[in-house]
Design an enzyme around this catalytic site. Structure first.
Site, short mmCIF file in Angstrom:
data_model
loop_
_atom_site.label_atom_id
_atom_site.label_comp_id
_atom_site.label_asym_id
_atom_site.label_seq_id
_atom_site.Cartn_x
_atom_site.Cartn_y
_atom_site.Cartn_z
N HIS A 1 47.59 43.21 45.37
CA HIS A 1 46.99 43.40 46.84
C HIS A 1 46.43 44.49 47.08
O HIS A 1 46.72 45.62 46.88
CB HIS A 1 48.02 43.24 47.90
N SER B 1 38.07 40.44 37.77
CA SER B 1 37.83 41.73 37.39
C SER B 1 39.45 42.16 37.07
O SER B 1 39.41 43.18 35.78
CB SER B 1 37.09 42.72 38.43
N ASN B 2 39.96 41.69 37.86
CA ASN B 2 41.44 42.41 37.37
C ASN B 2 42.08 41.81 36.12
O ASN B 2 42.66 42.16 35.48
CB ASN B 2 42.47 42.04 38.51
#
Ligand code: GAR
Length: 189
Positions: A110, A13-14
């Site tokens: 992160h 998704s990123n």
């Protein structure tokens, strides 16, 4: 024109958020040129098809060691004239071959406020611990897992009791903060 490579092992998704942010590559002065994945069945590869993105997919088991597969990756990075490597859920430790060739040009996202809750389950670990301020960190990659100098962070307070809901909020932040940070880095250099 700056060229990005995105490394991903899972859903991606990123990766997709980064692609969408650089659709107008001329305006941004930057484009995604390569997707690298260590997982032939990862959903990120389906996403890459939508963008007609060139991919390099490898299975670490087919290599003698990390140095060998990182050399293979490096060949592709050089071929595509890659300026910046963006790790986006790439669940492998970057070795010396890539760290030396791309020193200061590898970044990672992160899903926690580093240096707290490093590792593979940042959101769940923070949730289980009972913290109320969660967040996302973008940092340079160093030899230490989820270490390296911090570039950007964004925090949210969450007092609810649904891990799933929290994950949704964190991912929303990721999808904004990662492209934003990449754009700033590209403009700064
Ligand atoms: C993201 O939440 C990212 O922050 C995390 O993996 C997820 C990948 O999701 N990375 C780490 O935990 C690194 N230690 P995605 O495949 O949907 O982009």
């Amino acid at each position: 024109m700056k060229h990005l490579a995105v490394f991903a092992s899972g859903s991606g998704s990123n990766y997709e958020a980064i692609e969408n942010a650089f659709l107008d590559s001329n305006k941004e002065g930057c484009c995604v040129s390569l997707l690298v994945s260590d997982s032939p069945n990862a959903f990120v590869l389906e996403r890459a098809k939508k963008f007609n993105r060139e991919t390099f997919v490898f299975n670490p088991k087919n290599y003698e060691n990390k140095e060998k597969y990182e050399k293979d990756i490096l060949d592709r990075l050089i071929k595509h004239d890659i300026d910046l490597i963006c790790l986006a859920g790439y669940m492998r430790i970057i070795g010396d071959t890539l760290l030396e060739a791309y020193q200061g040009r590898i970044i990672n996202i992160h899903p926690a406020l580093l240096p707290s809750f490093k590792g593979k389950n940042g959101i769940e670990d923070a949730f289980d611990y009972g913290v109320k301020v969660f967040g996302v960190t973008i940092h340079y990659v160093s030899k230490e897992v989820d270490g390296g100098k911090i570039i950007a962070q964004r925090a949210i307070e969450y007092y609810g009791n649904s891990l799933q809901e929290l994950e949704t909020y964190i991912h929303e932040i990721e999808h904004e903060l990662y492209p934003e940070t990449i754009k700033k880095l590209i403009k700064g250099n």
